[in-house]
Design an enzyme around this catalytic site. Structure first.
Site, PDB file in Angstrom:
ATOM      1  N   LYS A 157     -47.442 125.658   8.763  1.00  0.00           N
ATOM      2  CA  LYS A 157     -48.515 124.919   9.437  1.00  0.00           C
ATOM      3  C   LYS A 157     -49.806 124.984   8.627  1.00  0.00           C
ATOM      4  CE  LYS A 157     -51.164 124.541  13.719  1.00  0.00           C
ATOM      5  NZ  LYS A 157     -51.259 124.906  15.153  1.00  0.00           N
ATOM      6  N   HIS A 298      -9.574 100.481   0.456  1.00  0.00           N
ATOM      7  CA  HIS A 298     -10.605 100.098   1.426  1.00  0.00           C
ATOM      8  C   HIS A 298     -10.350 100.731   2.797  1.00  0.00           C
ATOM      9  CE1 HIS A 298     -12.422  97.546  -1.509  1.00  0.00           C
ATOM     10  NE2 HIS A 298     -11.383  96.745  -1.592  1.00  0.00           N
TER      11      HIS A 298
END
Length: 546
Positions: A157, A298
């Site tokens: 922070k 595929h």
């Protein structure tokens, strides 16, 4: 009462003053990798090192001077180590904003020094709860870190003034940054991001573990999935799309197998589509108990065969659709030894008997030393993957716009269900075995899906068509004359029978049809099969794959 409380919490002696403007680094580590390197580097740069417990001892053993946390707080570790750093003399020195005069005046008033560097990593909760031995609930709770995340979050922070490090790989960059006396806020922000992400992943593991200890429900009210970047990819599904590959670090995925944790022994880096195709091939081949080869293009299996002789299985799987197999992915559920590797390396396309088969990827559970050596000689680009079988019972997630769908993985195999004959003709044992084989194959084909198989070998499949009849016709065309006496499996019920898919299948000469059943026209399908003397079995299990 307030005055009494102040008296109760006043320490026996005054806290040791730390020079408010001196350079201080706070180090508290569970994983002490490269700790001595870090400590020495910081001290050479003029930092006073403040540390806790085992970290302080390790630094002292490395010949470095250390100020222990309790020397600043005048409080010893207490509650079996649960309280060490949760004190104003620690968090005040981390959280104070240097550009706020009243913050600095408050530190001076209470004789609190500032920390410029905070290096912390956390109790090994993840490792503890995923170890082979079952962990007791209380032991798991005791491995939940409290002080560590508090310090990390405080430093992150206040990253404008405090550098926070949670990864030993960042120690060299930290020391270089400190040597440069620079003020690169992007560097500070990146470390702060990493710190918050580190704590978030940690909390996610705690949350996941605690949910499993608390309830038997599958789907929690909220869900966090911790992902770790494994690699940046050249591009996504198409060249204009950027892409990356992440590994799921959820507790449920530990030792869970799958393509994400596969070892790549050889070849070009994996692409976005490579991962999708390899996953489809591996998931399919892993479901078979007999030695099996699966060829995928595929994401659809275009060839599948099971045989006692894996060389024969490989040839048959390619033969099912050699045009599609070229440039595809080939997967095995047995070790690739020298003989199989040579067959993969030298096998010629059944279409002309001359063209050597080309593959993007080979996947197997293991390789012999010689087999791997031979296979590497096929192509510099051939990706060779060694994967572990996916465990059952996983959570399956899929993204839609603005949300995610979650479901159980589809783990059912022919051993888990009943194949109930509903026609007048009952399938022979060999026909029923073929129906089960075809049913297991069709589970991995995109809907609408049809698979035709005989003698544990896929003859043809139709996939991804908007109507089932068209998928059937594609599968029959690929099967050719071999369709006679074969088994046909459908991923879902047939909505129509007469002058539609069921009758065309019967007229082609198939011996048995396996489908879930459940249509309002099931009786039509039964009567159609009876007319042509074809066996019809219902599985009562649908296998849609979208």
């Amino acid at each position: 009462m307030a005055a009494e409380a102040e008296i109760l919490y006043t320490p026996d002696k005054e806290p040791r003053p730390s020079a408010p403007r001196s350079k201080q680094a706070l180090i508290s580590l569970s994983d002490k990798t490269d700790l001595a390197f870090l400590g020495k580097g910081l001290q050479e740069l003029g930092y006073t090192v403040v540390s806790t417990g085992g970290t302080a001892t390790a630094l002292e053993n490395a010949g470095l001077s250390v100020t222990k946390v309790e020397q600043l707080t005048c409080f010893p570790e207490m509650l079996d180590g649960r309280v060490k750093t949760l004190h104003p003399h620690i968090h005040g020195g981390i959280l104070a904003r240097r550009d706020q005069q009243h913050h600095m005046e408050a530190l001076d008033k209470h004789r609190i020094g500032t920390f410029d560097v905070v290096v912390v990593n956390l109790y090994p909760f993840y490792d503890k709860v995923t170890s082979a031995a079952d962990i007791e609930f209380e032991d798991g709770i005791e491995n939940v870190d409290i002080g560590g995340p508090a310090m990390i979050r405080a430093a992150a922070k206040n990253h404008k003034d405090v550098l926070v490090v949670v990864d030993s790989h960042d120690y060299p960059a930290l020391l270089e940054f400190l040597k440069s006396n620079g003020d690169d806020q992007q560097f500070r922000r990146k470390l702060a991001w990493k710190a918050f992400q580190h704590v978030a992943s940690y909390d996610s593991a705690v949350s996941e573990w605690l949910w499993r200890q608390t309830t038997g429900e599958k789907f929690p009210p909220s869900l966090t999935v911790p992902l770790s970047l494994k690699s940046s990819l050249r591009y996504g599904e198409n060249p204009h799309q950027k892409a990356a590959f992440y590994v799921d670090k959820s507790l449920a995925e530990v030792n869970g197998g799958g393509i994400a944790t596969a070892i790549q022994h050889h070849g070009k880096e994996m692409s976005y589509n490579n991962y999708l195709d390899a996953d489809a091939a591996w998931n399919c081949v892993s479901e078979f108990s007999d030695p099996t080869c699966v060829v995928v293009k595929h994401t659809n299996p275009c060839g599948v065969a099971s045989r006692g002789d894996i060389l024969e299985a490989y040839r048959l799987a390619v033969k099912a659709d050699p045009v599609s197999a070229f440039g595809g992915i080939v997967a095995f559920n047995v070790e690739i030894d020298e003989n199989l590797a040579r067959e993969i390396r030298e096998f010629r396309s059944p279409t002309d008997g001359e063209t050597r088969m080309f593959y993007e990827i080979v996947v197997a559970p293991k390789y012999s030393k010689k087999g791997l050596e031979v296979l590497r000689g096929k192509s510099k680009t051939l990706r060779i993957l060694e994967a572990k079988k996916n465990e059952k019972g996983k959570l399956s997630l899929r993204q839609v716009g603005g949300g995610w769908l979650a479901q159980d993985s589809d783990d059912l195999t022919p051993l888990d269900i009943q194949f109930n004959a509903v026609s007048g003709t009952t399938p022979q044992e060999s026909e029923l075995e073929d129906a089960k084989f075809a049913w297991l194959c069709v589970k991995h084909v995109k809907s609408n899906a049809i698979v035709i198989a005989k003698n544990k070998c896929m003859l043809g499949m139709g996939s991804g068509q908007p109507n089932r009849l068209e998928s059937l016709r594609i599968a029959m065309r690929k099967s050719g004359e071999e369709v006679k006496g074969a088994a046909l499996a459908s991923d879902a019920f047939f909505p129509f029978a007469w002058n539609d898919a069921v009758e065309e299948a019967c007229q082609s000469g198939v011996a048995v049809i396996a489908e879930p059943g459940g249509s309002i026209r099931d009786q039509d399908a039964i009567e159609c099969c009876n007319k042509y003397g074809v066996s019809l079995v219902f599985t009562n299990v649908r296998h849609f794959r979208h």
